[in-house]
Design an enzyme around this catalytic site. Structure first.
Site, PDB file in Angstrom:
ATOM      1  N   ALA A  39       0.857  -1.060   0.097  1.00 45.90           N
ATOM      2  CA  ALA A  39      -0.039  -0.078   0.096  1.00 45.90           C
ATOM      3  C   ALA A  39       0.750   1.062  -0.010  1.00 45.90           C
ATOM      4  O   ALA A  39       0.210   2.396  -0.201  1.00 45.90           O
ATOM      5  CB  ALA A  39      -0.962   0.095   1.256  1.00 45.90           C
ATOM      6  N   ARG A  70      10.084   7.869  -1.967  1.00 47.92           N
ATOM      7  CA  ARG A  70      11.333   8.281  -2.450  1.00 47.92           C
ATOM      8  C   ARG A  70      11.960   7.448  -3.657  1.00 47.92           C
ATOM      9  O   ARG A  70      13.264   7.884  -4.065  1.00 47.92           O
ATOM     10  CB  ARG A  70      12.495   7.547  -1.418  1.00 47.92           C
ATOM     11  CG  ARG A  70      12.610   8.354  -0.102  1.00 47.92           C
ATOM     12  CD  ARG A  70      13.101   7.565   1.193  1.00 47.92           C
ATOM     13  NE  ARG A  70      12.417   6.629   1.644  1.00 47.92           N
ATOM     14  CZ  ARG A  70      12.990   5.569   2.423  1.00 47.92           C
ATOM     15  NH1 ARG A  70      14.107   5.491   3.010  1.00 47.92           N
ATOM     16  NH2 ARG A  70      12.033   4.800   3.014  1.00 47.92           N
ATOM     17  N   ASN A  83      14.595  -7.233  12.008  1.00 52.24           N
ATOM     18  CA  ASN A  83      13.525  -7.883  11.483  1.00 52.24           C
ATOM     19  C   ASN A  83      13.566  -7.616   9.817  1.00 52.24           C
ATOM     20  O   ASN A  83      13.626  -6.546   9.395  1.00 52.24           O
ATOM     21  CB  ASN A  83      12.173  -7.252  12.061  1.00 52.24           C
ATOM     22  CG  ASN A  83      10.950  -7.537  11.318  1.00 52.24           C
ATOM     23  OD1 ASN A  83      10.948  -8.634  10.531  1.00 52.24           O
ATOM     24  ND2 ASN A  83       9.810  -6.733  11.501  1.00 52.24           N
TER      25      ASN A  83
HETATM   26  C1  UD1 Z   1       9.108  -2.694   8.734  1.00 54.50           C
HETATM   27  C2  UD1 Z   1       9.149  -3.296  10.024  1.00 54.50           C
HETATM   28  C3  UD1 Z   1      10.358  -3.395  10.810  1.00 54.50           C
HETATM   29  C4  UD1 Z   1      11.441  -4.028   9.678  1.00 54.50           C
HETATM   30  C5  UD1 Z   1      11.211  -3.261   8.266  1.00 54.50           C
HETATM   31  C6  UD1 Z   1      12.072  -4.348   7.149  1.00 54.50           C
HETATM   32  C7  UD1 Z   1       6.989  -2.716  11.036  1.00 54.50           C
HETATM   33  C8  UD1 Z   1       6.287  -2.162  11.961  1.00 54.50           C
HETATM   34  N1  UD1 Z   1       8.125  -2.540  11.074  1.00 54.50           N
HETATM   35  O1  UD1 Z   1       9.455  -1.177   9.123  1.00 54.50           O
HETATM   36  O2  UD1 Z   1      10.493  -3.827  11.936  1.00 54.50           O
HETATM   37  O3  UD1 Z   1      12.782  -4.113  10.150  1.00 54.50           O
HETATM   38  O4  UD1 Z   1      10.190  -3.242   7.946  1.00 54.50           O
HETATM   39  O5  UD1 Z   1      12.090  -3.603   6.227  1.00 54.50           O
HETATM   40  O6  UD1 Z   1       6.453  -3.642  10.527  1.00 54.50           O
HETATM   41  N2  UD1 Z   1       2.638  -1.043   4.297  1.00 54.50           N
HETATM   42  C9  UD1 Z   1       1.338  -0.816   4.021  1.00 54.50           C
HETATM   43  N3  UD1 Z   1       0.380  -0.078   4.728  1.00 54.50           N
HETATM   44  C10 UD1 Z   1       0.681   0.670   5.860  1.00 54.50           C
HETATM   45  C11 UD1 Z   1       2.034   0.553   6.302  1.00 54.50           C
HETATM   46  C12 UD1 Z   1       2.990  -0.306   5.611  1.00 54.50           C
HETATM   47  O7  UD1 Z   1       0.880  -1.460   3.167  1.00 54.50           O
HETATM   48  O8  UD1 Z   1       0.028   1.193   6.743  1.00 54.50           O
HETATM   49  C13 UD1 Z   1       3.622  -1.691   3.565  1.00 54.50           C
HETATM   50  C14 UD1 Z   1       4.432  -0.727   2.761  1.00 54.50           C
HETATM   51  O9  UD1 Z   1       3.934  -0.678   1.337  1.00 54.50           O
HETATM   52  C15 UD1 Z   1       5.795  -1.912   2.840  1.00 54.50           C
HETATM   53  C16 UD1 Z   1       5.697  -2.547   3.908  1.00 54.50           C
HETATM   54  O10 UD1 Z   1       4.117  -2.463   4.391  1.00 54.50           O
HETATM   55  O11 UD1 Z   1       5.847  -2.705   1.601  1.00 54.50           O
HETATM   56  C17 UD1 Z   1       6.463  -2.080   4.918  1.00 54.50           C
HETATM   57  O12 UD1 Z   1       6.277  -0.855   5.319  1.00 54.50           O
HETATM   58  P1  UD1 Z   1       7.300   0.169   5.585  1.00 54.50           P
HETATM   59  O13 UD1 Z   1       6.841   1.458   6.178  1.00 54.50           O
HETATM   60  O14 UD1 Z   1       8.638   0.174   4.845  1.00 54.50           O
HETATM   61  O15 UD1 Z   1       8.085  -0.369   7.086  1.00 54.50           O
HETATM   62  P2  UD1 Z   1       9.282   0.032   7.805  1.00 54.50           P
HETATM   63  O16 UD1 Z   1       9.235   1.170   8.454  1.00 54.50           O
HETATM   64  O17 UD1 Z   1      10.290  -0.306   6.914  1.00 54.50           O
END
Ligand code: UD1
Ligand code: MG
Length: 452
Positions: free
Chosen positions: A13, A18, A173
Protein backbone atom coordinates in the site's frame (compact mmCIF):
# COMPACT_ATOMS: atom_id res chain seq x y z
CA UNK A 1 6.81 -29.01 2.31
CA UNK A 2 4.16 -29.30 4.97
CA UNK A 3 0.63 -30.34 4.10
CA UNK A 4 -0.73 -27.31 5.95
CA UNK A 5 -2.79 -24.81 3.96
CA UNK A 6 -1.49 -21.30 3.58
CA UNK A 7 -2.55 -17.75 2.75
CA UNK A 8 0.07 -15.25 1.57
CA UNK A 9 -0.47 -11.60 2.31
CA UNK A 10 1.66 -9.14 0.40
CA UNK A 11 1.68 -5.57 1.69
CA UNK A 12 1.95 -3.04 -1.09
CA UNK A 13 0.00 0.00 0.00
CA UNK A 14 3.00 2.27 0.39
CA UNK A 15 3.51 5.16 -1.98
CA UNK A 16 7.24 4.77 -2.18
CA UNK A 17 7.87 8.51 -2.12
CA UNK A 18 11.61 8.05 -2.39
CA UNK A 19 11.29 6.33 -5.76
CA UNK A 20 10.24 9.77 -7.10
CA UNK A 21 7.94 8.07 -9.56
CA UNK A 22 4.44 8.29 -10.97
CA UNK A 23 4.45 4.50 -10.90
CA UNK A 24 3.63 2.66 -7.66
CA UNK A 25 6.81 1.36 -6.09
CA UNK A 26 5.96 -2.35 -6.26
CA UNK A 27 5.50 -2.11 -10.04
CA UNK A 28 9.08 -1.09 -10.63
CA UNK A 29 10.84 -4.02 -12.23
CA UNK A 30 13.71 -6.32 -11.44
CA UNK A 31 14.71 -8.52 -14.39
CA UNK A 32 11.74 -7.20 -16.39
CA UNK A 33 9.22 -8.30 -13.75
CA UNK A 34 7.45 -6.06 -11.21
CA UNK A 35 8.84 -6.42 -7.71
CA UNK A 36 5.50 -7.57 -6.37
CA UNK A 37 5.49 -10.44 -8.87
CA UNK A 38 8.88 -11.60 -7.58
CA UNK A 39 7.45 -11.71 -4.07
CA UNK A 40 4.38 -13.61 -5.27
CA UNK A 41 6.63 -16.08 -7.08
CA UNK A 42 8.63 -16.76 -3.91
CA UNK A 43 5.39 -17.27 -1.99
CA UNK A 44 4.20 -19.72 -4.63
CA UNK A 45 7.44 -21.70 -4.40
CA UNK A 46 6.96 -21.85 -0.63
CA UNK A 47 3.49 -23.33 -1.08
CA UNK A 48 1.98 -20.00 -0.11
CA UNK A 49 -1.50 -20.81 -1.46
CA UNK A 50 -3.89 -17.98 -2.22
CA UNK A 51 -2.43 -14.50 -2.35
CA UNK A 52 -4.02 -11.45 -0.76
CA UNK A 53 -2.52 -8.21 -2.02
CA UNK A 54 -3.01 -5.11 0.10
CA UNK A 55 -2.92 -2.00 -2.06
CA UNK A 56 -3.36 1.69 -1.44
CA UNK A 57 -1.37 4.16 -3.48
CA UNK A 58 -1.89 3.53 -7.21
CA UNK A 59 -4.41 0.80 -6.39
CA UNK A 60 -5.84 0.59 -9.90
CA UNK A 61 -2.49 0.25 -11.56
CA UNK A 62 -1.31 -2.36 -9.08
CA UNK A 63 -4.60 -4.22 -9.45
CA UNK A 64 -4.16 -4.37 -13.23
CA UNK A 65 -0.61 -5.67 -12.99
CA UNK A 66 -1.58 -8.17 -10.30
CA UNK A 67 -4.32 -9.66 -12.48
CA UNK A 68 -1.58 -11.11 -14.69
CA UNK A 69 -0.10 -13.12 -11.84
CA UNK A 70 -0.74 -16.79 -11.34
CA UNK A 71 -2.54 -17.27 -9.02
CA UNK A 72 -4.23 -13.89 -9.47
CA UNK A 73 -4.28 -12.32 -6.03
CA UNK A 74 -7.35 -11.15 -4.20
CA UNK A 75 -7.04 -7.39 -3.83
CA UNK A 76 -7.68 -5.55 -0.57
CA UNK A 77 -7.57 -1.80 -0.40
CA UNK A 78 -6.11 -0.16 2.68
CA UNK A 79 -7.73 3.25 2.50
CA UNK A 80 -5.59 4.84 5.19
CA UNK A 81 -2.01 3.85 5.87
CA UNK A 82 -2.09 3.25 9.59
CA UNK A 83 0.78 0.79 9.80
CA UNK A 84 1.79 -2.73 8.82
CA UNK A 85 -0.52 -4.34 11.40
CA UNK A 86 -3.45 -2.34 10.09
CA UNK A 87 -2.48 -3.26 6.52
CA UNK A 88 -2.56 -7.00 7.25
CA UNK A 89 -6.03 -6.63 8.73
CA UNK A 90 -7.25 -5.11 5.47
CA UNK A 91 -7.26 -8.74 4.34
CA UNK A 92 -9.35 -9.79 7.33
CA UNK A 93 -11.94 -11.71 5.31
CA UNK A 94 -9.21 -13.78 3.67
CA UNK A 95 -7.55 -14.49 7.02
CA UNK A 96 -10.92 -15.46 8.47
CA UNK A 97 -11.16 -18.31 5.97
CA UNK A 98 -8.85 -20.04 8.40
CA UNK A 99 -5.80 -21.33 6.58
CA UNK A 100 -3.30 -23.12 8.80
CA UNK A 101 -0.47 -20.71 7.97
CA UNK A 102 -0.30 -17.06 7.13
CA UNK A 103 2.75 -15.67 5.34
CA UNK A 104 3.14 -11.90 5.52
CA UNK A 105 5.51 -10.35 3.00
CA UNK A 106 6.34 -6.87 1.75
CA UNK A 107 5.88 -6.06 -1.92
CA UNK A 108 9.10 -4.07 -1.97
CA UNK A 109 11.36 -6.95 -0.89
CA UNK A 110 11.83 -8.60 -4.28
CA UNK A 111 14.84 -10.81 -3.60
CA UNK A 112 13.11 -13.01 -1.09
CA UNK A 113 13.38 -16.69 -1.96
CA UNK A 114 11.27 -19.66 -0.98
CA UNK A 115 13.80 -21.03 1.49
CA UNK A 116 13.32 -18.68 4.47
CA UNK A 117 9.57 -18.69 3.90
CA UNK A 118 9.55 -22.47 4.03
CA UNK A 119 11.75 -22.41 7.13
CA UNK A 120 9.32 -20.03 8.84
CA UNK A 121 6.36 -22.22 7.90
CA UNK A 122 8.23 -25.24 9.20
CA UNK A 123 8.45 -23.51 12.61
CA UNK A 124 4.66 -23.14 12.59
CA UNK A 125 4.32 -26.84 11.78
CA UNK A 126 6.49 -27.50 14.83
CA UNK A 127 4.15 -25.50 17.05
CA UNK A 128 5.29 -21.88 16.89
CA UNK A 129 2.55 -19.23 16.78
CA UNK A 130 4.79 -16.71 15.01
CA UNK A 131 8.07 -17.15 13.10
CA UNK A 132 9.91 -14.03 12.07
CA UNK A 133 12.53 -13.86 9.32
CA UNK A 134 15.47 -11.97 10.78
CA UNK A 135 18.78 -10.90 9.31
CA UNK A 136 21.98 -9.16 10.31
CA UNK A 137 22.40 -6.03 8.21
CA UNK A 138 25.77 -4.32 7.89
CA UNK A 139 24.03 -1.21 9.21
CA UNK A 140 20.93 -1.93 11.36
CA UNK A 141 19.82 1.72 10.99
CA UNK A 142 16.02 1.92 10.77
CA UNK A 143 15.16 -1.77 11.12
CA UNK A 144 13.13 -3.25 13.95
CA UNK A 145 15.38 -5.01 16.46
CA UNK A 146 14.68 -8.63 17.42
CA UNK A 147 14.76 -9.00 21.17
CA UNK A 148 15.47 -12.55 22.28
CA UNK A 149 15.51 -14.14 25.71
CA UNK A 150 16.56 -17.72 26.36
CA UNK A 151 16.46 -18.57 22.65
CA UNK A 152 12.95 -17.20 22.30
CA UNK A 153 11.85 -14.10 20.49
CA UNK A 154 10.04 -11.89 22.98
CA UNK A 155 9.58 -8.60 21.12
CA UNK A 156 10.39 -6.59 18.03
CA UNK A 157 11.27 -3.02 18.85
CA UNK A 158 10.99 -0.40 16.13
CA UNK A 159 14.02 1.82 16.24
CA UNK A 160 12.09 4.95 17.18
CA UNK A 161 10.81 3.18 20.28
CA UNK A 162 14.03 1.37 21.15
CA UNK A 163 16.25 2.02 24.16
CA UNK A 164 19.96 2.68 23.62
CA UNK A 165 20.72 -0.90 24.66
CA UNK A 166 18.12 -2.28 22.26
CA UNK A 167 19.51 -0.19 19.41
CA UNK A 168 22.81 -2.05 19.81
CA UNK A 169 21.18 -5.33 18.80
CA UNK A 170 22.37 -6.40 15.33
CA UNK A 171 19.69 -9.02 14.66
CA UNK A 172 16.86 -7.24 12.81
CA UNK A 173 13.41 -7.80 11.41
CA UNK A 174 13.52 -8.59 7.70
CA UNK A 175 9.82 -7.81 7.50
CA UNK A 176 8.60 -11.27 6.62
CA UNK A 177 6.80 -13.49 9.02
CA UNK A 178 4.71 -16.60 9.28
CA UNK A 179 1.77 -16.55 11.64
CA UNK A 180 -0.26 -19.52 12.75
CA UNK A 181 -3.71 -19.14 11.25
CA UNK A 182 -5.52 -20.15 14.37
CA UNK A 183 -3.93 -17.32 16.39
CA UNK A 184 -3.64 -14.71 13.65
CA UNK A 185 -6.77 -12.63 14.07
CA UNK A 186 -6.66 -12.64 17.86
CA UNK A 187 -3.06 -11.43 17.81
CA UNK A 188 -3.61 -8.81 15.09
CA UNK A 189 -6.72 -7.44 16.78
CA UNK A 190 -4.77 -6.94 19.98
CA UNK A 191 -2.27 -4.61 18.31
CA UNK A 192 -2.57 -0.98 19.43
CA UNK A 193 -0.94 2.17 18.17
CA UNK A 194 0.73 3.54 21.26
CA UNK A 195 4.21 4.11 19.88
CA UNK A 196 6.39 6.88 18.47
CA UNK A 197 4.61 6.74 15.09
CA UNK A 198 1.06 6.17 16.35
CA UNK A 199 0.92 3.28 13.89
CA UNK A 200 -0.44 -0.22 14.21
CA UNK A 201 2.76 -2.25 14.07
CA UNK A 202 2.52 -5.79 12.79
CA UNK A 203 5.67 -6.42 14.77
CA UNK A 204 3.79 -5.96 18.06
CA UNK A 205 2.18 -9.38 17.66
CA UNK A 206 5.47 -10.87 18.82
CA UNK A 207 5.25 -9.31 22.27
CA UNK A 208 1.52 -10.06 22.48
CA UNK A 209 2.00 -13.71 21.56
CA UNK A 210 4.87 -14.07 24.01
CA UNK A 211 2.78 -12.54 26.82
CA UNK A 212 0.07 -15.10 26.05
CA UNK A 213 2.55 -17.92 26.50
CA UNK A 214 2.70 -18.73 22.80
CA UNK A 215 5.91 -19.83 21.16
CA UNK A 216 7.61 -17.21 18.96
CA UNK A 217 10.84 -17.82 17.07
CA UNK A 218 13.16 -16.05 14.69
CA UNK A 219 14.96 -17.64 11.79
CA UNK A 220 17.84 -16.02 9.96
CA UNK A 221 18.02 -15.14 6.29
CA UNK A 222 20.78 -13.43 4.33
CA UNK A 223 20.73 -9.62 4.31
CA UNK A 224 20.53 -9.80 0.53
CA UNK A 225 17.32 -11.78 0.47
CA UNK A 226 15.40 -9.25 2.57
CA UNK A 227 16.75 -6.15 0.87
CA UNK A 228 13.95 -3.59 0.84
CA UNK A 229 13.73 -1.18 -2.08
CA UNK A 230 13.08 2.46 -1.31
CA UNK A 231 14.83 4.34 -4.09
CA UNK A 232 16.27 3.80 -7.55
CA UNK A 233 19.74 3.14 -6.23
CA UNK A 234 18.43 0.24 -4.16
CA UNK A 235 16.45 -0.90 -7.18
CA UNK A 236 19.68 -1.10 -9.18
CA UNK A 237 21.38 -2.86 -6.30
CA UNK A 238 18.62 -5.49 -6.22
CA UNK A 239 18.87 -5.88 -9.99
CA UNK A 240 22.60 -6.48 -9.67
CA UNK A 241 22.09 -9.12 -6.98
CA UNK A 242 19.35 -10.81 -8.99
CA UNK A 243 21.52 -10.87 -12.13
CA UNK A 244 24.49 -12.25 -10.22
CA UNK A 245 22.36 -15.09 -8.86
CA UNK A 246 20.91 -15.83 -12.30
CA UNK A 247 24.26 -15.82 -14.09
CA UNK A 248 25.63 -18.20 -11.52
CA UNK A 249 22.64 -20.52 -11.97
CA UNK A 250 23.00 -20.35 -15.76
CA UNK A 251 26.66 -21.32 -15.62
CA UNK A 252 26.02 -24.17 -13.19
CA UNK A 253 23.34 -25.45 -15.57
CA UNK A 254 25.88 -25.69 -18.39
CA UNK A 255 25.71 -22.34 -20.14
CA UNK A 256 29.03 -20.69 -20.99
CA UNK A 257 29.18 -16.98 -20.20
CA UNK A 258 32.52 -15.54 -21.20
CA UNK A 259 31.98 -12.32 -19.26
CA UNK A 260 29.04 -13.12 -16.96
CA UNK A 261 28.88 -9.64 -15.45
CA UNK A 262 27.96 -8.21 -18.87
CA UNK A 263 25.05 -10.55 -19.63
CA UNK A 264 21.57 -9.55 -18.47
CA UNK A 265 18.79 -12.08 -18.07
CA UNK A 266 15.07 -11.61 -17.78
CA UNK A 267 13.07 -13.30 -15.04
CA UNK A 268 11.85 -15.92 -17.54
CA UNK A 269 14.88 -16.51 -19.78
CA UNK A 270 15.26 -20.18 -20.65
CA UNK A 271 18.64 -21.21 -21.92
CA UNK A 272 19.92 -24.68 -22.70
CA UNK A 273 23.11 -26.51 -21.95
CA UNK A 274 26.21 -25.80 -24.04
CA UNK A 275 24.87 -22.53 -25.30
CA UNK A 276 27.60 -19.94 -25.49
CA UNK A 277 26.83 -16.34 -24.66
CA UNK A 278 29.50 -13.82 -25.55
CA UNK A 279 29.94 -10.52 -23.67
CA UNK A 280 27.36 -7.71 -23.58
CA UNK A 281 24.16 -9.52 -24.36
CA UNK A 282 20.73 -8.43 -23.11
CA UNK A 283 17.78 -10.79 -22.80
CA UNK A 284 14.35 -9.21 -22.47
CA UNK A 285 11.23 -11.15 -21.53
CA UNK A 286 10.12 -14.28 -23.31
CA UNK A 287 13.40 -15.70 -24.59
CA UNK A 288 13.79 -19.45 -25.01
CA UNK A 289 17.12 -20.78 -26.19
CA UNK A 290 17.77 -24.46 -26.78
CA UNK A 291 21.08 -26.19 -26.18
CA UNK A 292 24.17 -25.55 -28.24
CA UNK A 293 23.26 -22.15 -29.63
CA UNK A 294 25.72 -19.28 -29.89
CA UNK A 295 24.80 -15.73 -28.97
CA UNK A 296 27.57 -13.46 -30.16
CA UNK A 297 28.51 -10.21 -28.46
CA UNK A 298 26.26 -7.15 -28.24
CA UNK A 299 23.00 -8.83 -29.15
CA UNK A 300 19.65 -7.55 -27.88
CA UNK A 301 17.05 -10.31 -27.70
CA UNK A 302 13.45 -10.41 -26.50
CA UNK A 303 10.43 -12.60 -27.14
CA UNK A 304 12.53 -14.88 -29.32
CA UNK A 305 12.91 -18.62 -29.67
CA UNK A 306 16.32 -19.89 -30.69
CA UNK A 307 16.86 -23.54 -31.59
CA UNK A 308 19.86 -25.81 -31.24
CA UNK A 309 22.94 -24.74 -33.12
CA UNK A 310 21.50 -21.40 -34.17
CA UNK A 311 23.83 -18.41 -34.25
CA UNK A 312 22.90 -14.87 -33.40
CA UNK A 313 24.94 -11.71 -33.76
CA UNK A 314 27.27 -10.07 -33.08
CA UNK A 315 25.12 -6.94 -32.89
CA UNK A 316 21.85 -8.66 -33.74
CA UNK A 317 18.44 -7.57 -32.56
CA UNK A 318 15.76 -10.22 -32.17
CA UNK A 319 12.36 -8.79 -31.37
CA UNK A 320 9.19 -10.55 -30.20
CA UNK A 321 8.11 -13.38 -32.44
CA UNK A 322 11.57 -14.07 -33.87
CA UNK A 323 11.77 -17.84 -34.22
CA UNK A 324 15.11 -19.24 -35.28
CA UNK A 325 15.09 -22.89 -36.17
CA UNK A 326 18.00 -25.29 -35.94
CA UNK A 327 21.29 -23.93 -37.28
CA UNK A 328 19.69 -20.73 -38.53
CA UNK A 329 21.99 -17.73 -38.62
CA UNK A 330 21.16 -14.10 -37.97
CA UNK A 331 24.31 -12.05 -38.20
CA UNK A 332 25.58 -8.57 -37.55
CA UNK A 333 23.29 -5.56 -37.70
CA UNK A 334 20.24 -7.64 -38.53
CA UNK A 335 16.82 -7.15 -36.98
CA UNK A 336 14.25 -9.93 -36.97
CA UNK A 337 10.67 -9.40 -35.76
CA UNK A 338 7.69 -11.78 -35.84
CA UNK A 339 9.43 -13.98 -38.35
CA UNK A 340 10.56 -17.55 -38.67
CA UNK A 341 14.03 -18.26 -39.93
CA UNK A 342 13.86 -21.93 -40.81
CA UNK A 343 16.51 -24.59 -40.54
CA UNK A 344 19.91 -23.52 -41.78
CA UNK A 345 18.67 -20.29 -43.34
CA UNK A 346 21.09 -17.38 -43.27
CA UNK A 347 20.34 -13.72 -42.65
CA UNK A 348 23.88 -12.58 -42.24
CA UNK A 349 24.32 -8.86 -42.65
CA UNK A 350 22.49 -5.53 -42.28
CA UNK A 351 18.99 -6.83 -42.88
CA UNK A 352 15.47 -6.35 -41.59
CA UNK A 353 13.17 -9.36 -41.61
CA UNK A 354 9.74 -8.57 -40.15
CA UNK A 355 6.40 -10.40 -40.51
CA UNK A 356 8.01 -13.07 -42.61
CA UNK A 357 9.07 -16.64 -43.12
CA UNK A 358 12.54 -17.39 -44.39
CA UNK A 359 12.43 -20.96 -45.68
CA UNK A 360 14.96 -23.64 -44.79
CA UNK A 361 18.37 -23.08 -46.29
CA UNK A 362 17.45 -19.75 -47.87
CA UNK A 363 20.16 -17.11 -48.12
CA UNK A 364 19.27 -13.50 -47.55
CA UNK A 365 21.86 -11.11 -48.91
CA UNK A 366 23.25 -8.08 -47.11
CA UNK A 367 20.96 -5.11 -46.87
CA UNK A 368 17.75 -6.97 -47.69
CA UNK A 369 14.63 -5.34 -46.28
CA UNK A 370 11.17 -6.84 -45.94
CA UNK A 371 9.00 -3.77 -46.45
CA UNK A 372 6.27 -4.99 -44.14
CA UNK A 373 4.56 -1.71 -43.27
CA UNK A 374 2.69 0.64 -45.60
CA UNK A 375 1.98 3.23 -42.98
CA UNK A 376 -1.32 1.59 -42.05
CA UNK A 377 -0.97 -2.17 -41.77
CA UNK A 378 1.60 -4.94 -41.59
CA UNK A 379 1.99 -7.44 -44.42
CA UNK A 380 3.64 -10.82 -44.74
CA UNK A 381 6.63 -11.86 -46.79
CA UNK A 382 6.98 -15.55 -47.53
CA UNK A 383 10.39 -16.68 -48.71
CA UNK A 384 10.57 -20.28 -49.86
CA UNK A 385 13.13 -22.91 -48.93
CA UNK A 386 16.46 -22.54 -50.66
CA UNK A 387 15.63 -19.12 -52.08
CA UNK A 388 18.45 -16.69 -52.75
CA UNK A 389 17.87 -12.99 -52.25
CA UNK A 390 20.63 -10.83 -53.67
CA UNK A 391 22.05 -7.98 -51.62
CA UNK A 392 20.23 -4.72 -51.19
CA UNK A 393 16.81 -6.00 -52.24
CA UNK A 394 13.50 -4.64 -51.02
CA UNK A 395 10.71 -7.18 -50.72
CA UNK A 396 7.45 -5.25 -50.76
CA UNK A 397 4.94 -7.19 -48.67
CA UNK A 398 2.62 -8.92 -49.15
CA UNK A 399 4.80 -10.98 -51.43
CA UNK A 400 5.77 -14.62 -51.89
CA UNK A 401 9.03 -15.98 -53.23
CA UNK A 402 8.72 -19.62 -54.17
CA UNK A 403 11.18 -22.34 -53.15
CA UNK A 404 14.50 -21.86 -54.87
CA UNK A 405 13.57 -18.45 -56.26
CA UNK A 406 16.54 -16.31 -57.18
CA UNK A 407 16.37 -12.55 -56.71
CA UNK A 408 18.89 -10.33 -58.42
CA UNK A 409 20.77 -7.88 -56.21
CA UNK A 410 19.27 -4.46 -55.81
CA UNK A 411 15.79 -5.63 -56.74
CA UNK A 412 12.57 -4.07 -55.58
CA UNK A 413 10.23 -7.05 -55.60
CA UNK A 414 6.57 -6.12 -55.75
CA UNK A 415 5.11 -9.26 -57.37
CA UNK A 416 5.22 -12.89 -56.33
CA UNK A 417 8.08 -14.93 -57.78
CA UNK A 418 7.41 -18.54 -58.62
CA UNK A 419 9.62 -21.41 -57.49
CA UNK A 420 13.04 -21.57 -59.13
CA UNK A 421 12.40 -18.40 -61.16
CA UNK A 422 14.96 -15.61 -61.51
CA UNK A 423 13.56 -12.13 -60.83
CA UNK A 424 15.10 -8.78 -61.60
CA UNK A 425 13.37 -5.87 -59.94
CA UNK A 426 15.66 -3.22 -61.36
CA UNK A 427 16.66 -1.79 -64.71
CA UNK A 428 19.34 -3.77 -66.49
CA UNK A 429 22.85 -2.38 -66.58
CA UNK A 430 23.87 -0.45 -69.70
CA UNK A 431 27.58 -0.18 -70.61
CA UNK A 432 28.78 2.35 -73.23
CA UNK A 433 32.36 1.71 -74.40
CA UNK A 434 34.68 4.74 -74.19
CA UNK A 435 31.98 6.96 -72.69
CA UNK A 436 33.77 7.16 -69.31
CA UNK A 437 36.91 8.55 -70.80
CA UNK A 438 34.95 11.02 -72.93
CA UNK A 439 33.09 12.33 -69.88
CA UNK A 440 36.28 12.74 -67.86
CA UNK A 441 37.91 14.77 -70.60
CA UNK A 442 34.86 16.97 -70.99
CA UNK A 443 34.69 17.72 -67.24
CA UNK A 444 38.44 18.42 -67.08
CA UNK A 445 38.19 20.92 -69.98
CA UNK A 446 35.25 22.69 -68.32
CA UNK A 447 37.15 22.99 -65.03
CA UNK A 448 40.25 24.38 -66.79
CA UNK A 449 38.12 26.98 -68.65
CA UNK A 450 36.67 28.16 -65.33
CA UNK A 451 40.12 28.67 -63.74
CA UNK A 452 41.22 31.10 -66.46
C1 UD1 B 1 9.09 -2.57 8.71
C2 UD1 B 1 9.06 -3.26 10.07
C3 UD1 B 1 10.48 -3.32 10.62
C4 UD1 B 1 11.39 -4.05 9.67
C5 UD1 B 1 11.34 -3.39 8.29
C6 UD1 B 1 12.05 -4.26 7.30
C7 UD1 B 1 6.92 -2.78 11.10
C8 UD1 B 1 6.20 -1.97 12.09
N1 UD1 B 1 8.21 -2.54 10.98
O1 UD1 B 1 9.48 -1.23 8.94
O2 UD1 B 1 10.48 -4.01 11.88
O3 UD1 B 1 12.71 -4.06 10.16
O4 UD1 B 1 9.97 -3.27 7.83
O5 UD1 B 1 12.15 -3.64 6.08
O6 UD1 B 1 6.32 -3.65 10.49
N2 UD1 B 1 2.61 -0.91 4.37
C9 UD1 B 1 1.30 -0.90 4.03
N3 UD1 B 1 0.43 -0.17 4.78
C10 UD1 B 1 0.81 0.55 5.87
C11 UD1 B 1 2.18 0.53 6.20
C12 UD1 B 1 3.06 -0.21 5.44
O7 UD1 B 1 0.90 -1.56 3.07
O8 UD1 B 1 -0.04 1.17 6.48
C13 UD1 B 1 3.55 -1.71 3.56
C14 UD1 B 1 4.54 -0.85 2.80
O9 UD1 B 1 4.06 -0.54 1.52
C15 UD1 B 1 5.75 -1.77 2.74
C16 UD1 B 1 5.64 -2.59 4.01
O10 UD1 B 1 4.31 -2.50 4.43
O11 UD1 B 1 5.69 -2.66 1.65
C17 UD1 B 1 6.58 -2.11 5.11
O12 UD1 B 1 6.29 -0.78 5.46
P1 UD1 B 1 7.42 0.27 5.79
O13 UD1 B 1 6.78 1.56 6.06
O14 UD1 B 1 8.49 0.20 4.79
O15 UD1 B 1 7.97 -0.33 7.19
P2 UD1 B 1 9.39 -0.06 7.82
O16 UD1 B 1 9.35 1.20 8.57
O17 UD1 B 1 10.43 -0.25 6.81
MG1 MG C 1 10.56 -0.23 4.68
Amino acid sequence: MTSRTCLSIILAAGEGTRMKSAKPKVLHEIACLPMVAHVAAAAKKAGGGDVALVVGYGADEVRKAAARLNPAPEIFVQEQRLGTGHAVLAARTAIARGDDDLLVMFGDTPLIEAEPLLAARQKLAEGAAVAVVGFRPADPAGYGRLIEKDGKLVAIREVKDASEAEKKIGFCNGGLMAISGKHALALLDAVGNRNANSEYYLTDIVEIAHARGLNVVAIEASAESVLGINNRAELAQAEAIWQRRRRHAAMLSGVTLIAPETVFFSHDTEIGQDTLVEPNVWFGPGVKIASGATIHAFSHIEGATIATGAQVGPFARLRPGADLHEKAKVGNFCEVKKATVEKGAKVNHLTYIGDARVGAGANIGAGTITCNYDGFGKHFTDIGAGAFVGSNSSLIAPVTLGDGAYIASGSVITDDVEADALAFGRTRQKTIPGKGKELRERFAAAAAAKKK
